[in-house]
Design a protein around this motif. Structure first.
Motif, PDB file in Angstrom:
ATOM      1  N   UNK A  65       0.819  -1.204   0.000  1.00 12.56           N
ATOM      2  CA  UNK A  65       0.000   0.000   0.000  1.00 12.56           C
ATOM      3  C   UNK A  65       0.856   1.258   0.000  1.00 12.56           C
ATOM      4  N   UNK A  66       0.685   2.089  -1.016  1.00  9.70           N
ATOM      5  CA  UNK A  66       1.396   3.368  -1.122  1.00  9.70           C
ATOM      6  C   UNK A  66       0.556   4.545  -0.648  1.00  9.70           C
ATOM      7  N   UNK A  67      -0.757   4.351  -0.488  1.00 11.43           N
ATOM      8  CA  UNK A  67      -1.662   5.483  -0.307  1.00 11.43           C
ATOM      9  C   UNK A  67      -2.478   5.433   0.979  1.00 11.43           C
ATOM     10  N   UNK A  68      -2.160   4.484   1.849  1.00 18.25           N
ATOM     11  CA  UNK A  68      -2.820   4.370   3.160  1.00 18.25           C
ATOM     12  C   UNK A  68      -4.325   4.150   3.072  1.00 18.25           C
ATOM     13  N   UNK A  69      -4.755   3.412   2.034  1.00 14.87           N
ATOM     14  CA  UNK A  69      -6.169   3.067   1.943  1.00 14.87           C
ATOM     15  C   UNK A  69      -6.412   1.572   2.140  1.00 14.87           C
ATOM     16  N   UNK A  70      -5.350   0.844   2.504  1.00  9.91           N
ATOM     17  CA  UNK A  70      -5.506  -0.581   2.773  1.00  9.91           C
ATOM     18  C   UNK A  70      -5.493  -1.472   1.554  1.00  9.91           C
ATOM     19  N   UNK A  71      -5.138  -0.920   0.383  1.00 10.38           N
ATOM     20  CA  UNK A  71      -5.104  -1.694  -0.857  1.00 10.38           C
ATOM     21  C   UNK A  71      -3.737  -1.544  -1.525  1.00 10.38           C
ATOM     22  N   UNK A  72      -3.313  -2.609  -2.168  1.00 10.78           N
ATOM     23  CA  UNK A  72      -2.001  -2.619  -2.806  1.00 10.78           C
ATOM     24  C   UNK A  72      -2.018  -1.798  -4.092  1.00 10.78           C
ATOM     25  N   UNK A  73      -0.966  -1.034  -4.314  1.00 10.67           N
ATOM     26  CA  UNK A  73      -0.836  -0.151  -5.478  1.00 10.67           C
ATOM     27  C   UNK A  73       0.410  -0.539  -6.271  1.00 10.67           C
ATOM     28  N   UNK A  74       0.518   0.010  -7.479  1.00  8.61           N
ATOM     29  CA  UNK A  74       1.723  -0.174  -8.280  1.00  8.61           C
ATOM     30  C   UNK A  74       2.123   1.158  -8.897  1.00  8.61           C
ATOM     31  N   UNK A  75       3.379   1.229  -9.348  1.00  8.59           N
ATOM     32  CA  UNK A  75       3.850   2.361 -10.135  1.00  8.59           C
ATOM     33  C   UNK A  75       4.402   1.827 -11.452  1.00  8.59           C
ATOM     34  N   UNK A  76       4.330   2.652 -12.493  1.00  3.70           N
ATOM     35  CA  UNK A  76       4.792   2.259 -13.826  1.00  3.70           C
ATOM     36  C   UNK A  76       5.495   3.440 -14.478  1.00  3.70           C
ATOM     37  N   UNK A  77       6.634   3.171 -15.121  1.00  4.71           N
ATOM     38  CA  UNK A  77       7.393   4.217 -15.810  1.00  4.71           C
ATOM     39  C   UNK A  77       7.263   4.051 -17.312  1.00  4.71           C
ATOM     40  N   UNK A  78       6.950   5.153 -17.999  1.00  6.74           N
ATOM     41  CA  UNK A  78       6.821   5.083 -19.451  1.00  6.74           C
ATOM     42  C   UNK A  78       8.147   5.403 -20.134  1.00  6.74           C
ATOM     43  N   UNK A  79       8.148   5.367 -21.459  1.00 10.08           N
ATOM     44  CA  UNK A  79       9.371   5.560 -22.229  1.00 10.08           C
ATOM     45  C   UNK A  79       9.954   6.951 -22.130  1.00 10.08           C
ATOM     46  N   UNK A  80       9.142   7.921 -21.723  1.00  7.82           N
ATOM     47  CA  UNK A  80       9.618   9.299 -21.580  1.00  7.82           C
ATOM     48  C   UNK A  80      10.177   9.565 -20.191  1.00  7.82           C
ATOM     49  N   UNK A  81      10.161   8.561 -19.319  1.00  7.13           N
ATOM     50  CA  UNK A  81      10.679   8.734 -17.977  1.00  7.13           C
ATOM     51  C   UNK A  81       9.668   9.258 -16.978  1.00  7.13           C
ATOM     52  N   UNK A  82       8.394   9.263 -17.355  1.00  5.92           N
ATOM     53  CA  UNK A  82       7.338   9.704 -16.444  1.00  5.92           C
ATOM     54  C   UNK A  82       6.880   8.518 -15.606  1.00  5.92           C
ATOM     55  N   UNK A  83       6.722   8.739 -14.303  1.00  2.00           N
ATOM     56  CA  UNK A  83       6.264   7.702 -13.390  1.00  2.00           C
ATOM     57  C   UNK A  83       4.795   7.924 -13.067  1.00  2.00           C
TER      58      UNK A  83
END
Length: 308
Positions: free
Chosen positions: A207-225
């Motif tokens: 959990x990244x957002x303190x809502x009790x659910x698992x989250x993910x992050x993804x990076x695109x080809x331009x370097x944006x997360x």
């Protein structure tokens, strides 16, 4: 936190017997069907040859169920594993030998089956087959056809149940969700959506957002997360993405193993092109999920072909 006194293997799924492969494909009519829909097995799985690969891992209990407290593993090019235990404040302890023989694995990921906040074993893909090895146990073959995927990862429990689940992205950019049974085996896949081929890094472990659910992050080809907040709905596990920031192309690897500083929030580890390792501590705030980076490894981390 998973611990290891050495796990030695000589290639698990590269040595699966013909009988095991045949059993894994029961119910398919052609090889093409097996390739189009990777097989999973909810019944008993064939045990893979493992006389020299009996797991010496053991998992210690943790109170963090949504976000686990795990060690960071690195796989060297020769297949040797090294385990780095968290020191409780965001840093890593000195490496411990984790055994060898993992050079045949394309993907390796930690999995928690009982929501105690510590990994119970490893999923891994080898020779287009998915395998599972419980800590302290022996590897088993879960199913074939996994060669169609160019990214396989587990972001903790993303389906609303107890056990960790698994994601796989095919070469067309479609992301698939596999629910875990809690014993290494998986339910049939669900289609999450298309367009995921735009990302060259995808990770998450809790959990990244303190809502009790698992989250993910993804990076695109331009370097944006981008942040994808978890929903707990196995058929639609993420809400619409949110832009976190740019400039992330300075890193060649992004990985999360959970909470490294014991605050209950998932953290992110990033390796730069010079081989240094950086920690982004989680804030719990969806609009700005990470604090400023802190260096936790000065160099040499490019010697690992995989971090998990």
């Amino acid at each position: 936190m998973a611990n290891s006194s050495g796990l030695n293997r000589t290639g698990v799924l590269s040595r699966v017997t013909v009988a095991a492969i045949t059993a894994a494909l029961v119910g398919t009519t052609t090889a093409a069907v097996a390739a189009d829909a990777p097989q999973t097995r909810s019944a008993s799985s064939a045990t893979v040859e493992s006389s020299t690969r009996a797991g010496a891992f053991a998992a210690s209990a943790s109170t963090a169920a949504v976000t686990p407290v795990n060690s960071l593993f690195g796989e060297a090019s020769n297949g040797d594993l090294y385990r780095y235990d968290p020191n409780g404040t965001g840093g890593l302890k000195a490496p411990v030998d984790g055994g060898g023989g993992w050079q045949y694995s394309k993907f390796i990921m930690q999995v928690d089956h009982n929501a105690d906040g510590a990994s119970d074993g490893l999923w891994f893909v080898e020779n287009s087959r998915l395998g599972y090895m419980p800590f302290g146990g022996v590897p088993t073959d879960i199913g074939g056809g996994w060669g169609i995927y160019n990214k396989v990862f587990s972001a903790s429990n993303t389906g609303g149940g107890t056990a960790d689940d698994l994601f796989a992205r095919d070469t067309s950019g479609v992301l698939w969700h596999y629910l875990g049974y809690g014993n290494g085996k998986l339910a049939p896949r669900y289609k999450v959506g298309s367009g995921w081929g735009a990302y060259n890094q995808i990770t998450g472990k809790g959990d990244l957002t303190n809502d009790g659910k698992a989250d993910i992050v993804a990076r695109d080809g331009a370097g944006v997360l981008w942040l994808y907040k978890g929903t707990g709905n196995y058929k639609a596990p993420f809400s619409a993405r949110t832009r976190i920031g740019s400039g992330w192309n300075t890193f060649n690897t992004l990985v999360s193993v959970g909470d490294l500083n014991n605050d209950g929030v998932a953290d992110l580890v990033a390796r730069d092109t010079a081989g240094a390792l950086w920690l982004y501590k989680g804030t719990g705030n969806a609009s700005a999920p990470f604090y400023a980076k802190v260096k936790i490894g000065t160099g040499g981390w490019n010697g690992f072909k995989m971090l998990f």
